[in-house]
Design a protein around this motif. Sequence first.
Motif, short mmCIF file in Angstrom:
data_model
loop_
_atom_site.label_atom_id
_atom_site.label_comp_id
_atom_site.label_asym_id
_atom_site.label_seq_id
_atom_site.Cartn_x
_atom_site.Cartn_y
_atom_site.Cartn_z
N SER A 72 67.67 119.44 22.59
CA SER A 72 68.45 118.21 22.82
C SER A 72 69.51 118.06 21.74
CB SER A 72 67.55 116.99 22.82
OG SER A 72 66.45 117.19 23.67
N LEU A 73 69.14 118.35 20.49
CA LEU A 73 70.11 118.24 19.40
C LEU A 73 71.23 119.27 19.55
CD1 LEU A 73 67.57 117.70 16.50
CD2 LEU A 73 69.38 116.11 17.12
N PHE A 79 64.08 112.71 24.37
CA PHE A 79 64.96 113.08 23.25
C PHE A 79 66.41 112.76 23.57
CE2 PHE A 79 61.35 116.10 22.75
CZ PHE A 79 60.85 115.52 21.60
N LYS A 80 66.78 112.96 24.86
CA LYS A 80 68.15 112.64 25.25
C LYS A 80 68.42 111.15 25.02
CE LYS A 80 69.11 116.66 27.31
NZ LYS A 80 69.89 117.59 26.53
N LYS A 133 58.09 108.82 24.24
CA LYS A 133 57.15 109.92 24.38
C LYS A 133 56.20 109.69 25.56
CE LYS A 133 55.02 113.47 22.03
NZ LYS A 133 54.38 114.06 20.89
N GLN A 179 72.36 120.04 31.66
CA GLN A 179 71.47 120.23 30.52
C GLN A 179 70.04 119.86 30.87
OE1 GLN A 179 73.04 117.86 27.35
NE2 GLN A 179 74.84 119.14 27.08
N GLN A 219 66.86 109.17 22.91
CA GLN A 219 66.93 108.93 21.47
C GLN A 219 68.33 109.23 20.94
OE1 GLN A 219 64.19 110.32 18.46
NE2 GLN A 219 62.57 110.55 19.98
N LEU A 220 68.92 110.30 21.43
CA LEU A 220 70.20 110.75 20.89
C LEU A 220 71.36 109.88 21.38
CD1 LEU A 220 69.74 114.58 20.95
CD2 LEU A 220 70.23 113.18 18.97
N LYS A 266 73.61 118.31 22.11
CA LYS A 266 74.49 117.24 21.67
C LYS A 266 75.59 117.75 20.75
CE LYS A 266 74.80 112.53 20.36
NZ LYS A 266 74.61 111.60 19.24
N ASN A 272 72.03 113.82 13.01
CA ASN A 272 71.32 113.22 14.14
C ASN A 272 69.82 113.45 14.00
OD1 ASN A 272 73.33 112.28 16.32
ND2 ASN A 272 74.15 114.23 15.59
N VAL A 273 69.05 112.39 14.18
CA VAL A 273 67.60 112.50 14.02
C VAL A 273 66.91 112.25 15.36
CG1 VAL A 273 65.57 111.52 12.90
CG2 VAL A 273 67.71 111.72 11.64
N VAL A 274 65.96 113.12 15.73
CA VAL A 274 65.05 112.80 16.85
C VAL A 274 63.62 112.87 16.34
CG1 VAL A 274 66.48 113.48 18.80
CG2 VAL A 274 65.06 115.18 17.67
N TRP A 275 62.79 111.95 16.81
CA TRP A 275 61.37 111.92 16.44
C TRP A 275 60.57 112.62 17.51
CZ3 TRP A 275 61.10 110.31 11.66
CH2 TRP A 275 61.99 109.34 11.18
N THR A 276 59.67 113.50 17.10
CA THR A 276 58.81 114.16 18.09
C THR A 276 57.45 113.50 18.17
OG1 THR A 276 57.93 115.66 16.44
CG2 THR A 276 59.89 116.39 17.60
N ALA A 314 62.99 119.08 21.53
CA ALA A 314 63.74 118.21 20.63
C ALA A 314 64.94 118.97 20.05
CB ALA A 314 62.84 117.71 19.51
N THR A 322 61.73 116.26 28.28
CA THR A 322 62.90 116.37 27.42
C THR A 322 63.77 115.12 27.45
OG1 THR A 322 64.72 117.82 26.86
CG2 THR A 322 64.36 117.45 29.17
N PRO A 382 61.83 102.37 20.87
CA PRO A 382 61.09 103.18 19.90
C PRO A 382 60.66 104.51 20.49
CG PRO A 382 60.24 100.94 19.99
CD PRO A 382 61.22 101.07 21.11
N SER A 383 60.67 105.55 19.64
CA SER A 383 60.39 106.89 20.14
C SER A 383 58.98 107.01 20.70
CB SER A 383 60.60 107.91 19.02
OG SER A 383 59.80 107.59 17.91
N TYR A 384 58.08 106.13 20.23
CA TYR A 384 56.71 106.18 20.77
C TYR A 384 56.71 105.92 22.27
CZ TYR A 384 55.54 105.68 15.83
OH TYR A 384 55.45 105.87 14.49
N PRO A 387 61.65 103.58 14.24
CA PRO A 387 60.90 102.61 15.03
C PRO A 387 60.11 101.69 14.10
CG PRO A 387 60.36 104.87 15.66
CD PRO A 387 61.20 104.95 14.44
N PHE A 397 57.15 112.31 12.22
CA PHE A 397 56.75 110.91 12.37
C PHE A 397 57.63 110.02 11.50
CE2 PHE A 397 52.84 113.09 13.55
CZ PHE A 397 52.45 112.38 14.66
N PRO A 398 57.93 108.81 11.96
CA PRO A 398 58.74 107.90 11.15
C PRO A 398 57.94 107.31 9.99
CG PRO A 398 58.16 106.88 13.25
CD PRO A 398 57.60 108.26 13.27
#
Lengths: 309, 396
Positions: free
Chosen positions: B242-243, A255-256, A270, A6, A258-259, B246, B223-227, B239, A252, A265-267, B395, B197-198
């Motif tokens: 990825s979901l 995101f993996k 990134k 993937q 995160q999941l 999954k 499932n949540v992903v933040w961009t 993003a 990418t 934290p997502s910040y 976050p 954004f969160p």
Amino acid sequence: MDLITQLLVAALSSGTPLLFATLGGILIERSGIIQLGAEGLMLMGAVAACLTYLHTGSLALTLLAALAVGAALGLIHSALTVTLRANQIVSGLAMTLFGTGLSAYLGKSITGQPIPGAVPKIDLAFLEPVPVVGDLFAHLDLLTWLSFLLVIVLHLFIHRTSWGLHLRAIGDNPPTADVMGIPVQAFRYGCIVVGSMLIGLAGADLLLVYSPTWIEGMTAGRGWIAVALIIFARWNPLRAMFCAYFFGAMDTIGFKIQLIGSAIPSYFLKMIPYVVTILVLMFLGYRNRNKPSGSPEALGLPYIREQRF
Amino acid sequence: MKRLKRSWSLGLVMVTMLAAALSACGGGNNGNSASGGSASSSPSASPSAPASASGSPSASPASGGIANPRVAFVYIGPPGDGGWTYQHDQGRQYMEKELGIKADTVENVPESADAERIISDLAQNHDIIFTTSFGYMEWTLNAAKKFPNVKFEHAGGYKTNDNMATYFGKNWEASYLSGIAAGKMTKKNVLGYVAAFPIPELIYNINAFTLGAQSVNKDVKVNVVWTNTWFDPTTERNAAMSLLDKGADVLIAYQDSPASLQAAAEKGALAGGNDSDMTRYAPKAYLTNPIWNWGPYYVKKVKALMDGTWTNEQYLGSFQDGMVDIAPLGESIPEDVKKLVSDTKEKFLKGELNVFVGPIKDQGGAEKIASGQTLTDAEILEMNWFVQGVEGTIPK
């Protein structure tokens, strides 16, 4: 598909537009001209491709249009920097601003119109049983295969042909090249035009394969990443391939993570591509500390015969 | 960043009550009203005269209105983004047609001091200015204080002034409906949410979506992903991919571009976007999503200015007034699901249904809303926790 496959698929698909733009940039900078217009050129390539595809429905014409727009802007850049010896950084930035604005204007009428399936995929189902990479190569589109081909061609051109030797001579020492009888100005024109065509193609690839709708400013900084990748790859097409995919994968991987449900934290996730880029640059810089940078010696210097500089 | 970024202060409640009380007291006099409410900004509200007396730059009839108001819009993006700004621009066009007025627009205005400069420039020769992004809040407020005779309308914020109103809508009700559609359509019971954004705006929409899906499908997980971006098609696509990798088979993307929908279409999954009807991007793969319809509000407020009845209210739209709606369900969605969604919408319209009614548990299983309790709008607008069934972290 397992996680590695993937990740490879994602790396390849988000890395390919970067690869086209980086290859174009390498060709231009190898001739000694700084190339900062990638963002504008990519946007112009993308909008030209979108307009042509919506009006004609022909993939060949669409790609030609992107190449032609790239060539036209390349001609402007070369006229400014080679003939008029304008500051290459300013001219490049002007290309970016000009391309961003003009593409937004031209794209007004086609914003939001989808163009699905413009580029045919090449089905190689027999590859599927191969572990890890089988799935990766079984369903790639035409442009991705073209990018593989371009890497090889460009590498052979720069390092294995006499024209490539001329190119390197011009990039490193234009007066010497001139004395050798190489037409410096014409060569630079050629490289800028062809390189700009490749960057225009990068925009077309982004639009046709990756995000199949024209949206104003759709490159979102990828032109600048391509500029960084030129340096990252040390002006070498084979390394550019690795760098572009590496950056695509890093894009990418956040995101993996995160999941997977990590608490990072997502910040921070990134930042991964940029942090890793810095780390790799530091590592390479340390490893190559006693070697030349790979940068063409005369990069950024305009050349005029019989003038000292 | 735009739209609701910070939680609404408790002051909101006070402001709303105060504004309501004052508007009940009657028309023209809105001096001393809502500006004192939110703690962080309380300009001394000098008792201002009604709009007419303070000498509006354009010729004002004696009735207190402005016969031919000059209207301006400030946009965060290009109207061609296909989402947020697109919908505001549609609203502007609707207003122009309804009232026969030509409005001016400024696109791509950054949420920085530049915004204040641009808003102030516009204020010198306009009568009402709509600033359509959350991040313009402070800049709009500053301009509003400098130009007391000009009216300002700010989308999504919580600060007001004598001459500055706010407007937004209960889009969580529409998110609940798209949740119902998603819960019905998923085969794997795995839904994906591409979130910008969160911030509370995202959190209550994700929660409402999840509750909607759970109302028809107990086993569903979101499932949540933040961009961390509103608009970047390639990041949004990554993003979404990825979901999908999954295992999610229905996605919602609370983003400004249709990239997630296009990614889902490629993978044979269903998806919805945000802000506007995105059917045209992938008709077969389209689920539905909440949409904004700003036109009637713009007509109402400009007309109020013409009639001299403009107030600095904090307006929260809903299904009832049409500011919030749900896009028509995609062509792959069967009739019974469409009917279920429209029946549920009816319940919202009649006021029979609320999204956030207890018992509702958070991710850890602790009861956040007790049985029988219903969250107020103000509580919803500052939500900072996920309901049970959401897989992802906010976050801190």
